[in-house]
Write a protein that holds these residues in place. Structure first.
Motif, PDB file in Angstrom:
ATOM      1  N   THR A 135       8.998  -7.930 -11.421  1.00 46.43           N
ATOM      2  CA  THR A 135       9.007  -6.570 -11.441  1.00 46.43           C
ATOM      3  C   THR A 135       8.932  -6.367 -13.170  1.00 46.43           C
ATOM      4  OG1 THR A 135      11.370  -6.475 -11.467  1.00 46.43           O
ATOM      5  CG2 THR A 135      10.195  -5.783  -9.556  1.00 46.43           C
ATOM      6  N   PRO A 136       7.983  -6.752 -13.963  1.00 46.98           N
ATOM      7  CA  PRO A 136       7.895  -6.585 -15.533  1.00 46.98           C
ATOM      8  C   PRO A 136       7.891  -5.205 -15.794  1.00 46.98           C
ATOM      9  CG  PRO A 136       5.987  -6.954 -14.662  1.00 46.98           C
ATOM     10  CD  PRO A 136       6.626  -7.415 -13.438  1.00 46.98           C
ATOM     11  N   ASP A 137       8.803  -4.316 -16.656  1.00 43.73           N
ATOM     12  CA  ASP A 137       8.962  -3.130 -16.861  1.00 43.73           C
ATOM     13  C   ASP A 137       7.988  -2.779 -18.066  1.00 43.73           C
ATOM     14  OD1 ASP A 137       9.993  -4.683 -19.283  1.00 43.73           O
ATOM     15  OD2 ASP A 137      11.914  -3.935 -19.050  1.00 43.73           O
ATOM     16  N   TYR A 138       6.941  -3.620 -18.502  1.00 45.28           N
ATOM     17  CA  TYR A 138       6.056  -3.037 -19.446  1.00 45.28           C
ATOM     18  C   TYR A 138       4.619  -2.562 -18.462  1.00 45.28           C
ATOM     19  CZ  TYR A 138       5.044  -8.243 -19.037  1.00 45.28           C
ATOM     20  OH  TYR A 138       4.946  -9.215 -18.514  1.00 45.28           O
ATOM     21  N   THR A 139       4.676  -2.921 -17.080  1.00 43.43           N
ATOM     22  CA  THR A 139       3.677  -2.230 -16.337  1.00 43.43           C
ATOM     23  C   THR A 139       4.386  -1.272 -15.288  1.00 43.43           C
ATOM     24  OG1 THR A 139       3.569  -4.188 -14.788  1.00 43.43           O
ATOM     25  CG2 THR A 139       2.210  -4.150 -16.953  1.00 43.43           C
ATOM     26  N   GLY A 140       3.656  -0.610 -14.748  1.00 46.01           N
ATOM     27  CA  GLY A 140       3.982   0.120 -13.270  1.00 46.01           C
ATOM     28  C   GLY A 140       5.091   1.121 -13.784  1.00 46.01           C
ATOM     29  N   ALA A 141       6.092   1.527 -12.726  1.00 48.97           N
ATOM     30  CA  ALA A 141       7.154   2.424 -12.751  1.00 48.97           C
ATOM     31  C   ALA A 141       8.017   2.401 -11.853  1.00 48.97           C
ATOM     32  CB  ALA A 141       6.512   3.600 -12.903  1.00 48.97           C
ATOM     33  N   PHE A 142       9.007   3.231 -11.472  1.00 55.42           N
ATOM     34  CA  PHE A 142      10.113   3.207 -10.558  1.00 55.42           C
ATOM     35  C   PHE A 142       9.429   2.868  -9.357  1.00 55.42           C
ATOM     36  CE2 PHE A 142      13.344   4.893  -8.109  1.00 55.42           C
ATOM     37  CZ  PHE A 142      14.556   4.399  -8.688  1.00 55.42           C
ATOM     38  N   GLN A 143       8.630   3.508  -8.683  1.00 55.91           N
ATOM     39  CA  GLN A 143       7.925   3.636  -7.387  1.00 55.91           C
ATOM     40  C   GLN A 143       7.614   2.234  -7.121  1.00 55.91           C
ATOM     41  OE1 GLN A 143       5.912   7.140  -5.795  1.00 55.91           O
ATOM     42  NE2 GLN A 143       4.158   5.738  -5.279  1.00 55.91           N
ATOM     43  N   ASP A 144       6.881   1.715  -8.109  1.00 60.07           N
ATOM     44  CA  ASP A 144       6.397   0.303  -7.925  1.00 60.07           C
ATOM     45  C   ASP A 144       7.218  -0.882  -7.793  1.00 60.07           C
ATOM     46  OD1 ASP A 144       3.631   1.242  -8.412  1.00 60.07           O
ATOM     47  OD2 ASP A 144       3.946   1.465 -10.354  1.00 60.07           O
ATOM     48  N   GLY A 145       8.292  -0.738  -8.382  1.00 57.66           N
ATOM     49  CA  GLY A 145       9.324  -1.668  -8.318  1.00 57.66           C
ATOM     50  C   GLY A 145      10.052  -1.721  -7.030  1.00 57.66           C
ATOM     51  N   TRP A 146      10.479  -0.055  -6.809  1.00 54.45           N
ATOM     52  CA  TRP A 146      11.017  -0.228  -5.118  1.00 54.45           C
ATOM     53  C   TRP A 146       9.950  -0.826  -4.144  1.00 54.45           C
ATOM     54  CZ3 TRP A 146      14.938   2.597  -3.052  1.00 54.45           C
ATOM     55  CH2 TRP A 146      14.948   2.880  -1.668  1.00 54.45           C
ATOM     56  N   ALA A 147       8.475  -0.342  -4.114  1.00 53.46           N
ATOM     57  CA  ALA A 147       7.579  -1.058  -3.216  1.00 53.46           C
ATOM     58  C   ALA A 147       7.637  -2.586  -3.173  1.00 53.46           C
ATOM     59  CB  ALA A 147       6.394  -0.281  -3.455  1.00 53.46           C
ATOM     60  N   LYS A 148       7.753  -2.996  -4.266  1.00 54.52           N
ATOM     61  CA  LYS A 148       7.677  -4.503  -4.598  1.00 54.52           C
ATOM     62  C   LYS A 148       8.948  -5.095  -4.095  1.00 54.52           C
ATOM     63  CE  LYS A 148       4.510  -4.843  -8.658  1.00 54.52           C
ATOM     64  NZ  LYS A 148       4.344  -5.516  -9.947  1.00 54.52           N
ATOM     65  N   ALA A 149       9.951  -4.565  -4.157  1.00 61.96           N
ATOM     66  CA  ALA A 149      11.237  -4.948  -3.818  1.00 61.96           C
ATOM     67  C   ALA A 149      11.293  -5.297  -2.213  1.00 61.96           C
ATOM     68  CB  ALA A 149      12.549  -4.217  -4.278  1.00 61.96           C
ATOM     69  N   VAL A 150      10.745  -3.999  -1.479  1.00 58.39           N
ATOM     70  CA  VAL A 150      11.011  -4.043  -0.245  1.00 58.39           C
ATOM     71  C   VAL A 150       9.889  -5.002   0.582  1.00 58.39           C
ATOM     72  CG1 VAL A 150      10.841  -2.694   1.886  1.00 58.39           C
ATOM     73  CG2 VAL A 150      11.473  -1.766  -0.362  1.00 58.39           C
ATOM     74  N   GLU A 151       8.833  -5.078  -0.239  1.00 56.05           N
ATOM     75  CA  GLU A 151       8.029  -6.132   0.404  1.00 56.05           C
ATOM     76  C   GLU A 151       8.215  -7.462   0.173  1.00 56.05           C
ATOM     77  OE1 GLU A 151       3.166  -7.602  -0.064  1.00 56.05           O
ATOM     78  OE2 GLU A 151       3.785  -5.946  -1.334  1.00 56.05           O
ATOM     79  N   ALA A 152       8.944  -7.861  -0.964  1.00 58.12           N
ATOM     80  CA  ALA A 152       9.482  -9.125  -1.168  1.00 58.12           C
ATOM     81  C   ALA A 152      10.960  -9.312  -0.116  1.00 58.12           C
ATOM     82  CB  ALA A 152      10.045  -9.126  -2.698  1.00 58.12           C
ATOM     83  N   LEU A 153      11.417  -8.271   0.304  1.00 53.59           N
ATOM     84  CA  LEU A 153      12.562  -8.692   1.092  1.00 53.59           C
ATOM     85  C   LEU A 153      12.053  -9.106   2.226  1.00 53.59           C
ATOM     86  CD1 LEU A 153      15.036  -5.765   0.133  1.00 53.59           C
ATOM     87  CD2 LEU A 153      15.598  -7.982  -0.112  1.00 53.59           C
ATOM     88  N   ILE A 154      11.076  -8.149   2.971  1.00 49.87           N
ATOM     89  CA  ILE A 154      10.575  -8.605   4.159  1.00 49.87           C
ATOM     90  C   ILE A 154       9.745 -10.001   4.266  1.00 49.87           C
ATOM     91  CG2 ILE A 154       8.462  -7.891   5.719  1.00 49.87           C
ATOM     92  CD1 ILE A 154       9.050  -4.795   4.832  1.00 49.87           C
ATOM     93  N   ARG A 155       9.328 -10.471   3.001  1.00 49.77           N
ATOM     94  CA  ARG A 155       8.504 -11.777   3.207  1.00 49.77           C
ATOM     95  C   ARG A 155       9.622 -12.753   3.031  1.00 49.77           C
ATOM     96  NH1 ARG A 155       3.302 -11.180   3.439  1.00 49.77           N
ATOM     97  NH2 ARG A 155       2.408  -9.474   2.593  1.00 49.77           N
ATOM     98  N   ALA A 156      10.866 -12.401   2.211  1.00 49.35           N
ATOM     99  CA  ALA A 156      11.935 -13.393   2.208  1.00 49.35           C
ATOM    100  C   ALA A 156      12.919 -13.594   3.606  1.00 49.35           C
ATOM    101  CB  ALA A 156      12.493 -13.317   0.917  1.00 49.35           C
ATOM    102  N   LEU A 157      13.104 -12.391   4.074  1.00 49.70           N
ATOM    103  CA  LEU A 157      13.981 -12.609   5.018  1.00 49.70           C
ATOM    104  C   LEU A 157      13.645 -11.915   6.299  1.00 49.70           C
ATOM    105  CD1 LEU A 157      16.796 -10.391   2.949  1.00 49.70           C
ATOM    106  CD2 LEU A 157      16.476 -12.854   3.087  1.00 49.70           C
ATOM    107  N   GLY A 158      12.353 -11.525   6.477  1.00 46.49           N
ATOM    108  CA  GLY A 158      11.823 -11.006   8.017  1.00 46.49           C
ATOM    109  C   GLY A 158      10.921 -11.851   8.569  1.00 46.49           C
ATOM    110  N   GLU A 159      11.208 -13.128   8.360  1.00 48.44           N
ATOM    111  CA  GLU A 159      10.353 -14.161   8.984  1.00 48.44           C
ATOM    112  C   GLU A 159      10.536 -13.634  10.676  1.00 48.44           C
ATOM    113  OE1 GLU A 159       8.274 -16.400   7.910  1.00 48.44           O
ATOM    114  OE2 GLU A 159       8.580 -15.999   5.850  1.00 48.44           O
ATOM    115  N   PRO A 160       9.504 -14.108  11.271  1.00 43.36           N
ATOM    116  CA  PRO A 160       9.388 -14.013  12.848  1.00 43.36           C
ATOM    117  C   PRO A 160      10.564 -15.064  13.574  1.00 43.36           C
ATOM    118  CG  PRO A 160       7.423 -14.856  12.090  1.00 43.36           C
ATOM    119  CD  PRO A 160       8.163 -14.553  10.855  1.00 43.36           C
ATOM    120  N   GLN A 161      11.189 -14.666  14.376  1.00 44.87           N
ATOM    121  CA  GLN A 161      12.244 -15.614  15.035  1.00 44.87           C
ATOM    122  C   GLN A 161      11.678 -16.272  16.194  1.00 44.87           C
ATOM    123  OE1 GLN A 161      15.334 -16.434  13.485  1.00 44.87           O
ATOM    124  NE2 GLN A 161      14.039 -15.157  11.841  1.00 44.87           N
TER     125      GLN A 161
END
Length: 462
Positions: A135-161
């Motif tokens: 999440t580089p702070d020289y591009t995007g904004a608050f909403q972009d950081g939130w969206a990227k974080a949620v997607e990253a959490l899903i890909r890191a922790l939401g693996e199908p069991q």
């Protein structure tokens, strides 16, 4: 369709937007027993921490890798390793979630590689989940950081069991950053009233709702658990609230095949009609009677309030999804969106009911409000000085809201939330026309001049 323009100024004057790392850290706070970490200098984290503390008036768990001049040049592997080990030892979190800053992004640290090396070096970290988002702070904004974080959490922790079975009543509720803890709590109640079991991600309604816990914890207290993250693939559908959550819904679909639907806003009569109709379809249950009554109450409030909203020109500055939500609802109430300013690009900007939308700052908002002769200003607390200079009513919306109590409990979704907005903003507009009291009321200057000329000079006969 609105024309999208980007401010061409050399520098931001009184910035409207906040950075991606802050948005990501806020999303991480919606995870249970999580310790968010900003990979950057101490100052980067300190400013974000102060802003969140002032907004929520709560203790905010947020750590830093404390990069300095040397580590910024040579790389932050050692700093990340020390931070992860210290946090695990002292706070014992279930999840350590790291977001980058402009400092480390400029250097080009490969944090994912660092984390793999750290796990190999320290097998005892197996009981602690790790996640990272760029999440580089020289591009995007608050909403972009939130969206990227949620997607990253899903890909890191939401693996199908293996062997995970679909649960007939379970749905995923993916919440955008424009929703307050009170908004998310309201949506959960609505979904549960249809007999559905929602997994809310991220769930700041249980971690930042201003409660006093029985036992202190140095990590986030409440939020989406790791077990719930692993169960995302068992849901029958993902409901994304806000266009910013589309990528996260798509990530769940890619990992587990769960279909999704996106609701761009849940403020307003028709928007909530569509939402409840969809829940009725998914659950097979009729709409509960209490929502029919709430709908009737909202209609009555709209009828009562349209006298004061009709024809009012409004200037709004907000993140894209919040901008669409508020501006579309105000237009439905009869207002004219005279000026719309936002922080970053988004597909929803085309749907904002304004002639143009400027990606700019609060100076652009103030100047646009002045040109439009706006009668209402809507933005976060940093817009209060502009409202004073413009001499118009000011409604605070978004984050930060540091000069009012109860920021986390502001409700603007559902029939109840929309009705509350009508009363709150309607009272601002109603009071604006009756602000003078006998103590501060003054005649217009022209009238006072005429009275002065008509007043006899001392010694003259009347």
């Amino acid at each position: 369709m609105a024309i999208i323009e980007t401010s061409s100024k050399a520098a931001a004057v009184n910035p409207l937007k906040m950075s991606q790392p802050l948005g990501a850290a806020y999303a991480f706070l919606g995870m249970n027993r999580c310790m968010p970490v900003m990979h950057g200098s101490q100052g980067c984290t300190s400013f974000g921490l102060v802003l969140l503390v002032r907004h929520f008036r709560e203790a905010i768990p947020l750590q830093t890798t404390a990069m300095n001049e040397v580590s910024s040049i040579l790389g932050g592997m050692e700093n990340i390793e020390k931070a992860v080990l210290n946090i695990r030892l002292r706070a014992k979190p279930d999840l350590i979630a790291i977001c980058s800053t402009g400092l480390t992004e400029t250097k080009g640290d490969d944090v994912n590689a660092y984390l793999r090396l750290i796990r190999q070096k320290h097998p005892d970290l197996a009981d602690t989940a790790l996640a990272y988002v760029s999440t580089p702070d020289y591009t995007g904004a608050f909403q972009d950081g939130w969206a990227k974080a949620v997607e990253a959490l899903i890909r890191a922790l939401g693996e199908p069991q293996p062997g995970l079975q679909t649960r007939a009543k379970q749905i995923n509720l993916l919440a955008g950053c424009h929703l307050t803890p009170a908004d998310i709590e309201e949506l959960r109640d609505i979904v549960q009233s249809f007999g559905l079991e929602p997994i809310v991600l991220p769930d700041v309604s249980s971690s930042l709702d201003g409660h006093l816990p029985d036992n202190f914890s140095p990590t986030s207290m409440g939020g989406t658990t790791l077990a719930e993250m692993r169960a995302l693939g068992a849901s029958i559908v993902s409901i994304a609230i806000g266009e910013q959550m589309r990528a996260s819904a798509q990530a769940v679909q890619e990992l587990s095949g769960v279909p999704y639907v996106v609701f761009d806003r849940l403020t307003g009569l028709q928007a909530n009609d569509r939402f409840l109709a969809y829940l009725e379809y998914v659950s097979g249950q009729p709409i509960p009677a209490r929502y029919r009554r709430q709908r009737s109450q909202l209609q009555d409030a709209m009828l009562d309030g349209h006298f004061f909203f009709g024809g009012v020109k409004v200037a709004i500055g907000a993140e894209p999804d919040l901008l669409l939500s508020l501006s579309a609802w105000l237009a439905e109430m009869g207002c004219e969106i005279g000026c719309a300013v936002t922080t970053t690009t988004s597909p929803v900007l085309d749907g904002v009911p304004a002639a143009r939308v400027v990606i700019g700052d609060l100076e652009d908002l103030e100047q646009g409000a002045r040109r439009a002769s706006a009668g209402l200003l809507v933005t976060h607390s940093h817009g209060r000085q502009a409202a004073e200079r413009l001499h118009i009513p000011f409604h605070r919306a978004g984050l930060p809201m540091f000069d009012r109590l109860g920021a986390g409990h502001c409700l603007s979704v559902g029939y109840r939330g929309t009705r509350g907005l009508i009363f709150e903003i309607g009272n601002l507009l109603l009071a604006a026309g009756h602000a003078h009291t006998p103590d501060d009321w003054q005649l217009p200057q022209s009238t006072r001049d005429a009275l002065a000329l008509a007043t006899p000079v001392q010694g003259e006969s009347s």
